[in-house]
Design a protein around this motif. Structure first.
Motif, mmCIF file in Angstrom:
data_model
loop_
_atom_site.group_PDB
_atom_site.id
_atom_site.type_symbol
_atom_site.label_atom_id
_atom_site.label_comp_id
_atom_site.label_asym_id
_atom_site.label_seq_id
_atom_site.Cartn_x
_atom_site.Cartn_y
_atom_site.Cartn_z
ATOM 1 N N ALA A 285 0.873 -1.063 -0.195
ATOM 2 C CA ALA A 285 0.060 0.182 0.749
ATOM 3 C C ALA A 285 0.984 1.234 0.007
ATOM 4 O O ALA A 285 0.356 2.512 -0.440
ATOM 5 N N GLN A 286 1.762 0.662 0.852
ATOM 6 C CA GLN A 286 2.753 2.239 1.146
ATOM 7 C C GLN A 286 3.302 2.764 -0.109
ATOM 8 O O GLN A 286 4.091 3.726 -1.319
ATOM 9 N N PHE A 287 4.227 1.552 -1.372
ATOM 10 C CA PHE A 287 4.649 1.517 -2.459
ATOM 11 C C PHE A 287 3.757 1.806 -3.420
ATOM 12 O O PHE A 287 3.831 3.387 -4.162
ATOM 13 N N GLN A 288 2.145 1.514 -2.968
ATOM 14 C CA GLN A 288 1.819 2.948 -4.607
ATOM 15 C C GLN A 288 1.155 3.370 -4.058
ATOM 16 O O GLN A 288 1.496 4.381 -5.163
ATOM 17 N N GLU A 289 1.332 3.733 -2.932
ATOM 18 C CA GLU A 289 1.005 5.540 -2.212
ATOM 19 C C GLU A 289 2.307 6.417 -3.677
ATOM 20 O O GLU A 289 1.808 7.763 -3.517
ATOM 21 N N ILE A 290 3.641 5.836 -2.485
ATOM 22 C CA ILE A 290 4.487 7.487 -2.941
ATOM 23 C C ILE A 290 4.833 6.784 -4.917
ATOM 24 O O ILE A 290 4.831 8.095 -5.360
ATOM 25 N N LEU A 291 4.106 5.858 -5.803
ATOM 26 C CA LEU A 291 3.688 6.319 -6.991
ATOM 27 C C LEU A 291 2.800 6.709 -7.400
ATOM 28 O O LEU A 291 3.032 7.475 -8.589
ATOM 29 N N LEU A 292 1.625 7.044 -7.020
ATOM 30 C CA LEU A 292 0.995 8.133 -6.780
ATOM 31 C C LEU A 292 1.327 9.500 -6.651
ATOM 32 O O LEU A 292 0.599 10.245 -7.133
ATOM 33 N N ARG A 398 5.321 12.702 7.372
ATOM 34 C CA ARG A 398 4.899 11.551 7.506
ATOM 35 C C ARG A 398 3.480 11.901 8.422
ATOM 36 O O ARG A 398 4.280 13.051 9.317
ATOM 37 N N GLY A 399 2.656 10.901 8.470
ATOM 38 C CA GLY A 399 1.401 10.955 9.351
ATOM 39 C C GLY A 399 2.086 11.069 10.617
ATOM 40 O O GLY A 399 3.488 10.318 10.846
ATOM 41 N N GLU A 400 1.903 11.689 12.251
ATOM 42 C CA GLU A 400 2.164 11.888 13.274
ATOM 43 C C GLU A 400 1.889 10.194 13.830
ATOM 44 O O GLU A 400 2.995 10.161 14.526
ATOM 45 N N THR A 401 1.458 9.431 14.121
ATOM 46 C CA THR A 401 1.129 8.737 14.679
ATOM 47 C C THR A 401 0.937 7.413 14.066
ATOM 48 O O THR A 401 1.729 6.508 14.548
ATOM 49 N N ASP A 402 1.385 7.216 12.321
ATOM 50 C CA ASP A 402 1.442 5.787 11.747
ATOM 51 C C ASP A 402 2.915 6.028 10.377
ATOM 52 O O ASP A 402 3.287 4.667 10.214
ATOM 53 N N GLY A 403 3.107 7.568 11.160
ATOM 54 C CA GLY A 403 4.082 7.093 9.533
ATOM 55 C C GLY A 403 4.348 6.942 8.337
ATOM 56 O O GLY A 403 4.856 6.990 7.385
ATOM 57 N N TRP A 404 3.214 7.107 7.962
ATOM 58 C CA TRP A 404 2.569 6.581 6.688
ATOM 59 C C TRP A 404 3.128 8.255 6.097
ATOM 60 O O TRP A 404 3.026 9.303 6.061
ATOM 61 N N ILE A 405 3.367 8.218 4.399
ATOM 62 C CA ILE A 405 3.916 9.395 3.962
ATOM 63 C C ILE A 405 3.087 9.199 2.761
ATOM 64 O O ILE A 405 2.392 8.320 2.061
ATOM 65 N N SER A 406 2.224 10.123 2.458
ATOM 66 C CA SER A 406 0.882 10.004 1.649
ATOM 67 C C SER A 406 1.226 11.113 0.378
ATOM 68 O O SER A 406 2.045 11.024 -0.224
ATOM 69 N N LYS A 407 -0.230 10.449 -0.671
ATOM 70 C CA LYS A 407 0.421 10.885 -2.232
ATOM 71 C C LYS A 407 0.877 12.614 -1.916
ATOM 72 O O LYS A 407 0.945 12.865 -3.076
ATOM 73 N N GLU A 408 -0.023 13.080 -0.961
ATOM 74 C CA GLU A 408 -0.111 14.470 -1.474
ATOM 75 C C GLU A 408 1.306 15.130 -0.539
ATOM 76 O O GLU A 408 1.860 16.042 -0.698
ATOM 77 N N SER A 409 1.495 14.624 0.308
ATOM 78 C CA SER A 409 2.939 14.972 0.996
ATOM 79 C C SER A 409 4.322 14.702 0.298
ATOM 80 O O SER A 409 5.494 15.486 -0.123
ATOM 81 N N LEU A 410 4.125 13.607 -0.313
ATOM 82 C CA LEU A 410 5.229 13.313 -1.874
ATOM 83 C C LEU A 410 5.624 14.421 -2.102
ATOM 84 O O LEU A 410 6.115 15.496 -2.921
ATOM 85 N N SER A 411 4.056 14.105 -3.507
ATOM 86 C CA SER A 411 4.072 15.458 -3.990
ATOM 87 C C SER A 411 4.524 16.801 -4.009
ATOM 88 O O SER A 411 5.090 17.873 -4.725
ATOM 89 N N LYS A 412 3.884 17.152 -2.459
ATOM 90 C CA LYS A 412 4.363 18.809 -2.010
ATOM 91 C C LYS A 412 5.524 19.271 -1.940
ATOM 92 O O LYS A 412 6.121 19.901 -2.184
ATOM 93 N N ALA A 413 6.641 17.877 -1.144
ATOM 94 C CA ALA A 413 7.970 18.109 -1.190
ATOM 95 C C ALA A 413 8.594 18.102 -2.593
ATOM 96 O O ALA A 413 9.306 18.775 -2.428
#
Length: 461
Positions: A285-292, A398-413
């Motif tokens: 799921a994280q792999f796919q989110e990064i690609l997105l 990253r998400g504060e509780t789960d460390g999740w990298i969202s597609k929005e946060s990656l694109s923003k950076a």
């Protein structure tokens, strides 16, 4: 150049991971270029994987080590690339079981020095033979200073909250670890080998027992941390510089035509290149989110990641319809890519990476914008150095509780450093250029190797 009378013979025994063996071999090339002799001890598989990087086979001899099987490891495991990272503690047991082979080899060849990193038992056998030891660290001095110094006093009951606090005398006021970052660092108190030895014990003993500590860094980058380590261990700290062999044009490969031709179709500094090293296995799921996230950025990109956990291939993990949507502007590699050569291509303008120490140096020595997505403890601390201390990069939120990298946060950076006129992008680019001018010239880097050798010559007399 060395003469026969002052030629050194150095044995190399790095941890069985690509990110350790490769920089040891880069250093070997630099020493052999100056006519010194190297015996490089490594597993059979690694011999075949690294031989193309041996630029001086007349002076650098590969000596293969048989890695014994340890229960819990897949049959045939020899390096960290063969296993998920949570099995590395068993690979440490396998490495320790090669001690007799290593001792026998060193007794026969009797070099002037042996360089090692994770083999905490090396000083004991070297003293018996009469060999001097250098504990050569291929992680950043800032990582060693915060996590692996006697002042840390790690014990079995250390908490993540305690790990958030820098050790006594730590020479930085900018490192503040979040809960997730401290959790990534907590592995130092876990077992890493047989018995009750922890990762912290292993590395601290390795450095304490050495005749000198070597670090793959520069004073311009980490001088305050190097001084702190020297005071903690009461030993001389010898610096080699980044040792990337970037100016070794006689042995430089060419970028594969497939990638070179594709990159040639884009404007200068417009493509984003992403790689997370040889050990990072993301959840699907994280792999796919990064690609997105790369798709969302709207920029051309090349992504080179390992197939995620539970997937045999990258293809089966791609988001539905992804390849069709990014056709013509996005590529996902199906295997290993020539990272240093990718970073030299003029069309690449941004490097998204995990901030392993090798990738960190390649980022710094390039002219690319830097976006960081750290996963492991030393990567988190390296990121603090580049983002907090040097201000040459941005980190993906990253998400504060789960460390999740969202597609929005990656694109923003990515857009923060790549958008024309972005205040953040301009600032990190200026800081990066200033650092390169003051600390990243080829003259300075060669001077580090020469000074390092002078110090070794002094120790050998």
């Amino acid at each position: 150049m060395a003469t026969r009378s002052n030629q050194l013979h150095i044995a190399m025994f790095p941890w069985f991971a690509t990110g350790h063996m490769t920089p040891f071999l880069h250093l070997s090339n630099e020493l052999a270029k100056r006519d010194h002799k190297i015996t490089f001890l490594l597993p059979h598989k690694a011999h075949f994987q690294l031989r193309h990087l041996n630029h001086h086979p007349s002076l650098i001899t590969f000596h293969t080590i048989t890695v014994p099987h340890v229960e819990g490891l897949p049959l045939g495991t020899e390096t960290a690339s063969d296993i998920p990272i949570f099995l590395n503690h068993l690979l440490a047991i396998a490495m320790d079981k090669t001690r007799d082979q290593v001792q026998q080899t060193l007794t026969i060849i009797k070099p002037d020095f042996v360089f090692y990193d994770n083999a905490y038992w090396m000083p004991e056998i070297a003293r018996e033979i009469g060999i001097k030891t250098v504990c050569y660290n291929v992680v950043s001095a800032s990582s060693l200073a915060i996590a692996l110094v006697p002042a840390r006093k790690v014990n079995d009951s250390i908490t993540e909250e305690e790990l958030r606090v820098p050790p006594e005398g730590y020479p930085s006021s900018k490192v503040v670890l979040s809960g997730n970052e401290a959790k990534a660092l907590s592995f130092i108190s876990l077992p890493f080998g047989e018995g009750n030895i922890t990762f912290y014990d292993r590395i601290v003993m390795a450095m304490k027992g050495s005749d000198a500590i070597g670090i793959r860094t520069t004073r311009e980058l980490e001088g305050n941390f190097c001084d702190y380590i020297a005071s903690q261990y009461e030993k001389q700290v010898l610096l080699t510089g980044p040792v990337l062999s970037l100016d070794d044009s006689a042995f430089e490969e060419k970028l594969e035509p497939y990638w070179a031709d594709w990159l040639d179709g884009f404007e200068r500094a417009s493509v984003v290149f992403c790689a997370f090293g040889s050990q990072i296995n993301l959840e699907k799921a994280q792999f796919q989110e990064i690609l997105l996230g790369f798709e969302l950025s709207g920029l051309p990109f090349i992504v080179a990641l390992k197939a995620p956990i539970g997937c045999e291939t990258v293809e089966e993990a791609l988001p539905q319809g992804f390849e069709e949507r990014v056709k013509g502007r996005g590529k996902v590699s199906r295997g290993w890519v020539q990272q240093p050569l990718m970073l030299k291509h003029s069309s690449v303008g941004c490097f998204v990476n995990h901030c392993g120490f090798g990738s960190m140096w390649e980022s710094l020595m390039s002219d690319k914008q830097i976006v960081l997505v750290p996963h492991l403890a030393d990567q988190v601390l390296n990121t603090k150095l580049l983002v907090g201390e040097l201000e040459v990069a941005v980190e993906v939120e990253r998400g504060e509780t789960d460390g999740w990298i969202s597609k929005e946060s990656l694109s923003k950076a990515i857009r923060l450093v790549m958008d024309e006129g972005s205040e953040v992008g301009v600032r990190v680019k200026i800081n990066h250029a200033k650092w390169k001018e003051n600390g990243g010239t080829s003259v300075l880097i060669n001077a580090y190797i020469d000074k390092f050798l002078q110090n070794l010559q002094h120790f050998s007399n």
